[in-house]
Design a protein around this motif. Structure first.
Motif, short mmCIF file in Angstrom:
data_model
loop_
_atom_site.label_atom_id
_atom_site.label_comp_id
_atom_site.label_asym_id
_atom_site.label_seq_id
_atom_site.Cartn_x
_atom_site.Cartn_y
_atom_site.Cartn_z
N MET A 87 -3.36 9.32 3.90
CA MET A 87 -3.01 7.72 3.42
C MET A 87 -2.11 7.16 4.30
O MET A 87 -2.07 5.91 4.71
CB MET A 87 -3.45 7.90 2.21
CG MET A 87 -5.29 8.17 1.71
SD MET A 87 -4.92 7.17 -0.06
CE MET A 87 -4.63 8.96 -0.74
N HIS A 90 -7.61 7.84 -5.43
CA HIS A 90 -7.27 7.74 -6.72
C HIS A 90 -8.42 8.31 -7.60
O HIS A 90 -8.11 8.69 -8.72
CB HIS A 90 -6.57 6.62 -7.26
CG HIS A 90 -5.46 6.70 -7.82
ND1 HIS A 90 -5.53 5.33 -8.69
CD2 HIS A 90 -4.59 7.53 -8.27
CE1 HIS A 90 -4.25 5.66 -9.55
NE2 HIS A 90 -4.38 6.49 -9.32
N THR A 101 0.53 -1.12 0.00
CA THR A 101 0.41 -0.11 0.17
C THR A 101 0.73 1.35 -0.03
O THR A 101 0.08 2.31 -0.53
CB THR A 101 -0.99 0.28 1.59
OG1 THR A 101 -1.57 -0.92 1.24
CG2 THR A 101 -1.93 1.10 1.41
N TRP A 141 -8.74 4.83 -0.50
CA TRP A 141 -7.15 5.23 -1.53
C TRP A 141 -8.33 5.39 -2.99
O TRP A 141 -7.58 6.08 -4.08
CB TRP A 141 -5.83 4.56 -1.67
CG TRP A 141 -6.19 3.02 -2.06
CD1 TRP A 141 -6.60 1.99 -1.42
CD2 TRP A 141 -6.65 2.29 -2.94
NE1 TRP A 141 -6.48 0.76 -1.73
CE2 TRP A 141 -6.52 0.69 -3.04
CE3 TRP A 141 -6.69 2.97 -4.56
CZ2 TRP A 141 -6.90 0.17 -3.95
CZ3 TRP A 141 -6.85 1.92 -5.57
CH2 TRP A 141 -7.20 0.30 -5.75
N LEU A 183 -3.44 12.87 0.89
CA LEU A 183 -2.31 11.58 0.31
C LEU A 183 -1.54 11.47 1.70
O LEU A 183 -1.31 10.45 2.50
CB LEU A 183 -1.60 11.63 -0.68
CG LEU A 183 -0.34 11.13 -0.93
CD1 LEU A 183 -0.69 9.65 -1.76
CD2 LEU A 183 0.52 11.30 -2.03
N GLN A 229 0.93 4.07 -2.49
CA GLN A 229 0.96 5.56 -2.44
C GLN A 229 1.91 6.68 -2.75
O GLN A 229 1.85 7.89 -3.31
CB GLN A 229 1.04 5.92 -0.98
CG GLN A 229 -0.33 5.54 -0.38
CD GLN A 229 -0.23 5.63 1.23
OE1 GLN A 229 0.70 5.47 1.99
NE2 GLN A 229 -1.20 4.83 1.59
#
Length: 402
Positions: free
Chosen positions: A291, A319, A248, A315, A288, A252
């Motif tokens: 996240m 996205h 993950t 996400w 972001l 990112q």
């Protein structure tokens, strides 16, 4: 909450960065000519960089040991180095941890060393035309025939099916059972001409990243049923819980690069001067960061059934909105093709146009937003289970009662 790395992690970062710099330079010509990506996988395997986070309970397989923070360091350095896209991800990060957790010693000895050396590639046989998010509805059947299973059915949206040597397939081995009962998790060799047919799926972006896979009597060894016959649902759910780990954070880093491209496009078009557009770009940057912190906070946690679903919701929506933003910052020019387009030449999309088209699926693949919210509601919040019965089925049942 402290997100800093330790001194040992800094040393590991230096080692990882140096190795990548040296080996990417040395392998440059070979990598350029190897469209399959297999040569680079073997280079990583020889360096001991595949499976650095595997549980060592059942032994080592030729790879180095790394702490959780060091796994993050490696993932970050790999993404920032511009190294080739990994084609061994499914074997390393999905199949291998699943075998370590649920497989037997014979299965681990057979498959893990080959994955660690970068010699065998894997694909995932889960989704079907009528069983995507509803995985318990799979119809692919595997019938026991002596020391093998014979498999018939269809899988869809299968990444890397054309390159893979093996596929782990969720199939129904007890046709009398329904839903999640009677399923098995089978390890199937892909090199079975006439028994396995792989057909690329052309996307609206023009790419063909996914495939349909048809099984017509394909064979899997009886000893390659992970967890034993009938344990497929437990193994499949265990694998899905592993799907959103350190990778993950790598994802990112890719997102950050895409956001930078969108910001650059906003600067070129002048859209960044619009206060509303500027606020949206800043908001995306802040989301972001959140996240990343959320991923690091939950990475080492155990027993948090909702963490993977929360991560996917975060996400996936982010996205998809980034793809939409990529078009808005360019205005009407976002709809134009290349300047040298002609009817005789293939229509090519630029990176931001491909980003927009691909991200339309972000809230569907990997488990739709609706499925993720249901998991959170039922497994974390303890809300009543939602009915899985189709409306037409309920209507027929009411009619029968009348």
């Amino acid at each position: 909450m402290n997100f800093d790395f330790e001194r040992e992690d800094d040393g590991f970062r230096t080692e990882a960065r140096s190795w990548l710099t040296e080996h990417l330079a040395d392998a440059g010509a070979e990598l350029a000519g190897d469209r399959s990506g297999l040569a680079w996988e073997r280079e990583l395997g020889a360096g001991g960089w595949i499976g650095i986070g595997w549980d060592r309970t059942h032994g080592t397989y030729g790879n180095r040991t790394a702490s959780l923070t060091q796994q993050i360091v490696w993932a970050e350095e790999y993404a920032r180095s511009g190294a080739p896209r990994r084609i061994g991800h499914i074997g390393e990060n999905l199949l291998a941890p699943t075998l370590i957790a649920y497989g037997d010693d014979a299965q681990r000895r057979r498959f893990l060393p080959a994955v660690a050396r970068g010699e065998e590639l894997w694909c995932q046989g889960y989704s079907e035309p009528d069983a995507g998010s509803d995985l318990a509805g799979v119809r692919t059947v595997a019938i026991r025939d002596g020391v093998v299973y014979r498999i018939r059915g269809q899988k869809i949206w299968t990444s890397l099916a054309r390159e893979a040597d093996w596929c782990f397939v969720l199939a129904r081995t007890d046709p009398d059972e329904r839903r999640h009962r009677g399923l098995s998790f089978l390890l199937v060799p892909m090199d079975q001409p006439g028994r396995i047919d792989v057909r690329p799926i052309r996307q609206m972006s023009g790419a063909a990243d996914f495939n349909e896979v048809f099984f017509d009597g394909a064979v899997a060894a009886a000893g390659h049923a992970v967890g034993g016959e009938g344990a497929g649902w437990r193994v499949a759910m265990g694998l899905l819980a592993l799907e959103r780990g350190v990778s993950t954070l790598v994802q990112q880093i890719g997102f950050a690069a895409e956001l930078s491209e969108v910001i650059a496009a906003a600067v070129r078009s002048g859209a960044v001067q619009d206060p509303l557009m500027s606020a949206q770009l800043i908001h995306h940057w802040a989301e972001l960061k959140i996240m990343r912190w959320n991923a690091m906070r939950t990475l080492g946690a155990s027993g948090d059934a909702g963490a993977p679903s929360v991560a996917k919701l975060l996400w996936g929506g982010w996205h998809q909105r980034l793809g939409e933003l990529a078009m808005r910052v360019r205005g009407a020019t976002a709809a134009l093709g290349p300047a040298d387009w002609s009817p005789e030449a293939p229509y090519e999309l630029d990176p931001l146009q491909r980003l927009f088209l691909f991200t339309r699926a972000d809230t569907i693949y990997g488990g739709s937003d609706e499925i993720q919210r249901t998991i959170i509601a039922e497994r974390v919040l303890g809300l009543p289970r939602a009915s899985r019965e189709l409306p037409e089925s309920r209507a027929l049942r009411r009619a029968d009662r009348r």
